[in-house]
Every structure is written in structure tokens, then in C-alpha cells.
Write an enzyme that holds these catalytic residues in place. Structure first.
Site, short mmCIF file in Angstrom:
data_model
loop_
_atom_site.label_atom_id
_atom_site.label_comp_id
_atom_site.label_asym_id
_atom_site.label_seq_id
_atom_site.Cartn_x
_atom_site.Cartn_y
_atom_site.Cartn_z
N ASP A 220 0.83 -1.21 0.00
CA ASP A 220 0.00 0.00 0.00
C ASP A 220 0.86 1.26 0.00
O ASP A 220 1.83 1.36 0.75
CB ASP A 220 -0.88 0.05 1.24
CG ASP A 220 -1.75 -1.19 1.43
OD1 ASP A 220 -1.27 -2.31 1.14
OD2 ASP A 220 -2.89 -1.04 1.89
N HIS A 222 -1.11 4.46 -0.56
CA HIS A 222 -2.15 5.31 0.03
C HIS A 222 -1.90 6.80 -0.11
O HIS A 222 -1.95 7.56 0.86
CB HIS A 222 -2.37 4.95 1.50
CG HIS A 222 -3.33 3.81 1.69
ND1 HIS A 222 -4.63 3.85 1.25
CD2 HIS A 222 -3.17 2.59 2.27
CE1 HIS A 222 -5.24 2.71 1.56
NE2 HIS A 222 -4.36 1.93 2.17
N ASP A 249 -4.05 -0.45 -3.38
CA ASP A 249 -4.22 0.68 -2.45
C ASP A 249 -3.20 1.78 -2.73
O ASP A 249 -2.45 2.22 -1.86
CB ASP A 249 -4.14 0.21 -0.99
CG ASP A 249 -5.45 -0.42 -0.53
OD1 ASP A 249 -6.30 -0.74 -1.39
OD2 ASP A 249 -5.63 -0.60 0.69
N ASP A 252 -6.30 7.05 -1.65
CA ASP A 252 -7.12 7.24 -0.44
C ASP A 252 -6.25 7.50 0.78
O ASP A 252 -5.12 7.05 0.89
CB ASP A 252 -8.03 6.04 -0.17
CG ASP A 252 -9.32 6.09 -0.98
OD1 ASP A 252 -9.69 7.18 -1.44
OD2 ASP A 252 -9.96 5.03 -1.15
N ARG A 253 -6.84 8.22 1.71
CA ARG A 253 -6.24 8.64 2.98
C ARG A 253 -5.15 9.68 2.75
O ARG A 253 -5.28 10.81 3.20
CB ARG A 253 -5.73 7.45 3.78
CG ARG A 253 -6.86 6.60 4.37
CD ARG A 253 -6.36 5.70 5.49
NE ARG A 253 -7.42 4.94 6.12
CZ ARG A 253 -8.08 5.32 7.21
NH1 ARG A 253 -7.82 6.49 7.75
NH2 ARG A 253 -9.02 4.56 7.73
N ASN A 281 -8.48 -2.98 -2.31
CA ASN A 281 -9.86 -2.66 -1.93
C ASN A 281 -10.14 -1.16 -2.00
O ASN A 281 -11.30 -0.73 -2.02
CB ASN A 281 -10.16 -3.18 -0.52
CG ASN A 281 -9.31 -2.55 0.55
OD1 ASN A 281 -8.09 -2.62 0.51
ND2 ASN A 281 -9.95 -1.93 1.54
N HIS A 282 -9.09 -0.33 -2.06
CA HIS A 282 -9.29 1.12 -2.19
C HIS A 282 -9.32 1.58 -3.63
O HIS A 282 -9.50 2.78 -3.88
CB HIS A 282 -8.23 1.88 -1.40
CG HIS A 282 -8.55 2.01 0.05
ND1 HIS A 282 -9.24 3.07 0.58
CD2 HIS A 282 -8.31 1.16 1.09
CE1 HIS A 282 -9.40 2.90 1.88
NE2 HIS A 282 -8.84 1.75 2.22
N HIS A 330 -3.64 -8.44 -3.16
CA HIS A 330 -3.71 -7.36 -2.18
C HIS A 330 -4.18 -7.85 -0.82
O HIS A 330 -3.55 -7.58 0.21
CB HIS A 330 -4.64 -6.24 -2.66
CG HIS A 330 -4.76 -5.14 -1.65
ND1 HIS A 330 -3.75 -4.25 -1.41
CD2 HIS A 330 -5.75 -4.81 -0.77
CE1 HIS A 330 -4.11 -3.42 -0.45
NE2 HIS A 330 -5.31 -3.74 -0.04
N ARG A 378 -12.82 -7.28 9.43
CA ARG A 378 -13.25 -6.13 8.63
C ARG A 378 -14.73 -6.19 8.28
O ARG A 378 -15.29 -5.21 7.78
CB ARG A 378 -12.44 -6.06 7.34
CG ARG A 378 -10.94 -5.90 7.56
CD ARG A 378 -10.20 -5.89 6.25
NE ARG A 378 -8.76 -5.95 6.40
CZ ARG A 378 -7.95 -4.91 6.48
NH1 ARG A 378 -8.45 -3.69 6.41
NH2 ARG A 378 -6.65 -5.06 6.61
N HIS A 405 -2.30 -4.75 2.48
CA HIS A 405 -3.61 -4.55 3.13
C HIS A 405 -3.56 -4.23 4.61
O HIS A 405 -4.57 -3.81 5.17
CB HIS A 405 -4.44 -5.82 2.89
CG HIS A 405 -5.92 -5.69 3.07
ND1 HIS A 405 -6.65 -4.59 2.68
CD2 HIS A 405 -6.83 -6.58 3.56
CE1 HIS A 405 -7.93 -4.81 2.94
NE2 HIS A 405 -8.07 -6.00 3.47
#
Length: 475
Positions: A220, A222, A249, A252-253, A281-282, A330, A378, A405
Site C-alpha cells: 500500500d 495510500h 491501495d 485514499d487517505r 480494496n481502495h 492485495h 473487517r 492490506h
């Protein structure tokens, strides 16, 4: 009782220090001493929520409510978890209870209204969606060549043939480091060229690493653009001689997600065999709306570019196999035995992921210490033990699973008796976790070599700068 109180105080301090995983462990120790403690359960739920362990947060909050139906924080945390998962009806139910219990709670009323709005929008979108509408692509309506680049634009330019060159990518990265955007035409061009490459790939790709060659696997990122640039400083830029695999990923964030994904996509256009990209997943519409990427693209560019990103994300492969030995994905493995890589290659990935099944599990699942399979912390995917990992490897004649992840203190972690590795490449995640990032170098023999690295400074833009709504203080 004194020991439980001391553990609670220690867990609260860990939470304040953003050490959420350690806070969960410490709250759990306190709960072993006082299991019927609604406050401890709600506190642990909040720590789970910060870790995106929405299923565990909902479970703890629900137990807290069973113990004390008047404990308003438990409704807050359960409702926020439901909202983060896109379960707006359930979220609305919890915040309706909050508003009823405390009518003057401004934050509760604000969240209630946001739930109402999100649910109304979701129902409207479901009502107008038909198979015919779903097939319409943003890319079909674009005429990139008709987009005019103004004479006063002072950023990197493509030539008339629109071939993405190393000079263009280098200048683009420098432009991004100065907190500038590229011209929208070039952003659209990068995405359209990336689409042409990705849509021809199977859902799981095979990558060969010949004798004397190597590949670097990153987890990730991010939206941490300056840390991505640091990876390239440490390990070299992507090229056919120095290939990378980024394991989902990307966005995001972090509030430089647009810069990250345009850089990765531009390198993919420049060196199709020099960089491989897998979906996380993002790279999904629901997560992008929640965690900032959608708002960032709209703020820096346009709604149309944001919509095109969602289309391109659907073309990303779901996994990779290195030298017929290492399976890279991922999230993780599957709710059922007997899954074969050859079947995964045939998954129809050109859509948003479903809520269950192999497609979903590849993006969302996590390993666990216990043997067998268990409900995911999750609330999506599955938790799987070492026996599941070993069985999958044996069934597919593989040697190792690499996944991402999850934040790890050193940026990586080896589990399941050496059969599974987690790699995470966003150091000091969200400017608060204090973790290192890492990447893995594989040579022909597929023996992993790890490099950990620390975060580097970035301009004063806070994480999730482009998120909107009152739920951001919960996430």
C-alpha cells in the site's frame, strides 16, 4: 478491578498515541478481567474502527449495547462502522437512536442527516441502474485530442504524437513535487493509454523473472506521493531492467493520491513490462468516496476525470504470479478450498467487487494466527490460518503468498511458518502510525530480500484533506 482499570488507562494512552493495534490488545486484556464492561467494548470498537476492522467494531459495539442500551458512544461507533461499509440503512438506524437519546447533540444530528442523504443517493442510483446503463463507459464519450492546452500552461508537455516519454514523466514528477497539477488533457491521456494496456490483461498475470534479473514488490502507498518518490530514490526508477509490482491501495487517505496514481500509470505507459499494478480494496468507488480520492480528483481536476478513474480501476488485474512460485494479491485467500489460479485468471473483474466470493476475498481477506477460517475482523472477506495458506499453495504448486492490506511496524511481516508475507509501503501511515514502510526484492530464485524505510517530509497538507462529511473524525 484495579488491574482492569490500569489496563484500560494504558490502552487509552496507546489510542491517543495512534497505536491502535496495541490498544486493541490491551483493551482485550482488560476485557478478560471484566468481560461485561460496555465502556471497554466501545473503546475497543473505536480502535478497531481506526484500523478499518469494521466487522470487529460492529461486534464490540453491539455487545456494549446489549450490556447498556443507553450507552450512546456504542451507537456512534457501530453506526460509523456501518457507514464506512456503505450500509447506510443500518447506520441511519443507529444515529436515529443517538438523536432520540440526545436531541441537542449537534454531531449526532449531522451524522444522522448524512446517513439520510447517503441512503437517498444510494437508492436513487440503484433505481436508475440497468444492465444497459452499467455498460456505458466514460472513455467512450471522451475526445482527448479535442482538449486544448493553453499557451500559458507552464507544466510538462507531450508532443503531438502523445507518446509518454521518460522526459515527460521525470518533469511531471518534479512538477508534482512543487505541488502543481498537470494539464487535464495530459491526465486524460495517461488514463486512456493505461486503459489500453490494462484491459488486455487477464485477471491474474504471470511475470517471469529470468536468471540475473529481479523485481521489487511494494505494498500500500495510500496517496503518500513523497514516500513513493523516496522508494524510487532508494531503489531506482521503474524500467524494464528495474521492474516493480505495486500491490494495490495506491490511493485514499493520503492527500497526494492523484500524484501517486498518475505517476504509476505514466510509468506503466512508459514501461509496460517495467511496472505491474494490482487492484486493492481502495481502488473501488465506495472507498474512494469515503476516504478522499474522489474528492481530491474533483478538487484538482474534474468530475469527468474522477469518473474515468473509476472506470480504469476496474481494468486493474487482481493478482500476479512470479516465476510460477509466488502468488501476490492485495488482500488474501478464500472462503473455500480448491481455488485454482487458472480459474482466478478468468474472473470478470471489469466491475465493482461483489460482497463475497473470490473477487471480494482477493481484495479484503486477512491472515490470522488461528488455524482454519474465521469471520473477518473487517466484516468483508475471510480470516484464514496457516493451514489454509499451505493448502492453497500445495493445490497450485506454489511456494509463497505475498499480500499487503495491513500496516506493519517494520513495513513487512512473515507469517504462517514462512509461507505468507505482508508488505506495506506507506511509512508513518496517515502521518500518525509511526510505522516504517518496506519493499521486497525477488531475484530468479524467489527468495525475498526486505528493505524497510522511514517516512520523508511532505508539504503541510493533512491526510484525508479532501474528505467531506462529519464521519472523518471517526475514521
Amino acid at each position: 478491578m484495579e488491574e482492569a482499570d490500569a489496563l484500560k488507562a494504558a490502552a487509552n494512552e496507546l489510542f491517543k498515541e495512534h497505536k491502535y493495534a496495541k490498544a486493541v490488545v490491551t483493551y482485550s486484556k482488560a476485557l478478560e478481567l471484566t468481560p461485561a464492561n460496555a465502556i471497554l467494548l466501545a473503546n475497543r470498537a473505536f480502535a478497531h474502527l481506526k484500523l478499518e476492522n469494521y466487522g470487529s467494531a460492529i461486534e464490540d459495539s453491539s455487545k456494549a449495547i446489549e450490556l447498556d442500551a443507553s450507552y450512546i458512544k456504542a451507537y456512534y461507533r457501530r453506526g460509523s462502522s456501518h457507514f464506512a461499509m456503505g450500509r447506510f440503512s443500518e447506520a441511519l438506524r443507529d444515529f436515529r437512536k443517538v438523536v432520540k437519546m440526545q436531541p441537542k447533540d449537534r454531531d449526532g444530528r449531522l451524522k444522522f442527516k448524512e446517513c439520510e442523504g447517503a441512503l437517498r443517493k444510494q437508492r436513487f442510483e440503484e433505481a436508475i441502474t440497468t444492465p444497459e446503463v452499467a455498460m456505458v463507459k466514460v472513455s467512450d464519450s471522451l475526445d482527448v485530442k479535442a482538449m486544448i492546452v493553453d499557451d500559458d500552461y507552464d507544466g510538462p508537455r507531450l508532443e503531438d504524437d502523445c507518446i509518454i516519454t521518460r522526459e515527460f514523466v521525470t518533469n511531471m514528477v518534479l512538477h508534482f513535487k512543487q505541488c502543481h497539477t498537470i494539464h487535464p488533457r495530459y491526465a486524460f491521456e495517461i488514463l486512456m493509454q493505461t486503459k489500453a494496456i490494462l484491459e488486455e490483461l487477464p485477471s491474474v498475470i504471470d511475470v517471469d523473472v529470468p536468471e540475473g534479473r529481479h523485481i521489487t514488490v511494494c505494498g500500500d502507498v495510500h496517496g503518500q506521493f513523497f514516500d513513493l518518490c523516496n522508494i524510487f530514490e532508494i531503489n531506482g526508477d521503474p524500467s524494464d531492467e528495474n521492474p516493480y509490482l505495486f500491490n494495490g491501495d495506491f490511493v485514499d487517505r493520503g492527500s497526494f493520491s492523484v500524484e501517486v496514481i498518475l505517476t504509476l500509470f505514466a510509468y506503466k505507459c512508459l514501461h509496460p513490462q517495467g511496472i505491474y499494478l494490482s487492484r486493492g480494496n481502495h481502488e473501488t468507488a465506495a472507498m474512494n468516496k469515503m476516504y478522499g480520492f474522489d474528492g481530491e480528483v474533483k478538487a484538482k481536476y474534474s468530475v469527468k476525470l474522477a469518473d474515468l478513474f473509476q472506470e480504469i480501476f476496474r481494468y486493474l488485474p487482481l493478482g500476479c504470479v512470479l516465476n510460477k512460485k509466488v502468488f501476490i494479491v492485495h488482500g488474501g485467500l478464500f472462503a473455500k478450498d480448491g481455488v485454482k489460479v487458472e480459474d482466478l485468471k478468468k474472473i470478470d473483474r471489469f466491475r465493482e467487487p461483489p460482497e463475497e466470493g473470490p473477487f471480494c476475498e482477493m481484495l479484503w481477506s486477512d491472515p490470522c494466527a488461528e488455524l482454519g477460517r474465521h469471520p473477518s475482523k473487517r466484516g468483508v472477506g475471510v480470516a484464514f490460518g496457516a493451514d489454509i495458506t499451505k493448502r492453497f499453495l500445495a493445490d497450485n504448486n506454489l511456494e509463497l503468498v505475498v499480500r499487503s492490506h495491513e500496516v506493519k511496524d517494520e513495513g513487512f511481516e512473515v507469517d504462517h511458518d514462512g509461507c505468507l508475507i505482508t508488505v506495506f509501503s506507506a511509512p508513518n501511515y496517515c502521518d500518525q502510525m509511526g510505522n516504517k514502510g518496506a519493499f521486497i526484492r525477488f531475484e530468479h530464485d524467489m527468495v525475498p530480500h526486505f528493505t524497510s524505510f522511514s517516512a520523508v517530509p511532505h508539504p503541510p497538507v493533512r491526510p484525508m484533506q479532501y474528505c467531506s462529511g462529519s464521519f472523518m473524525n471517526m475514521l
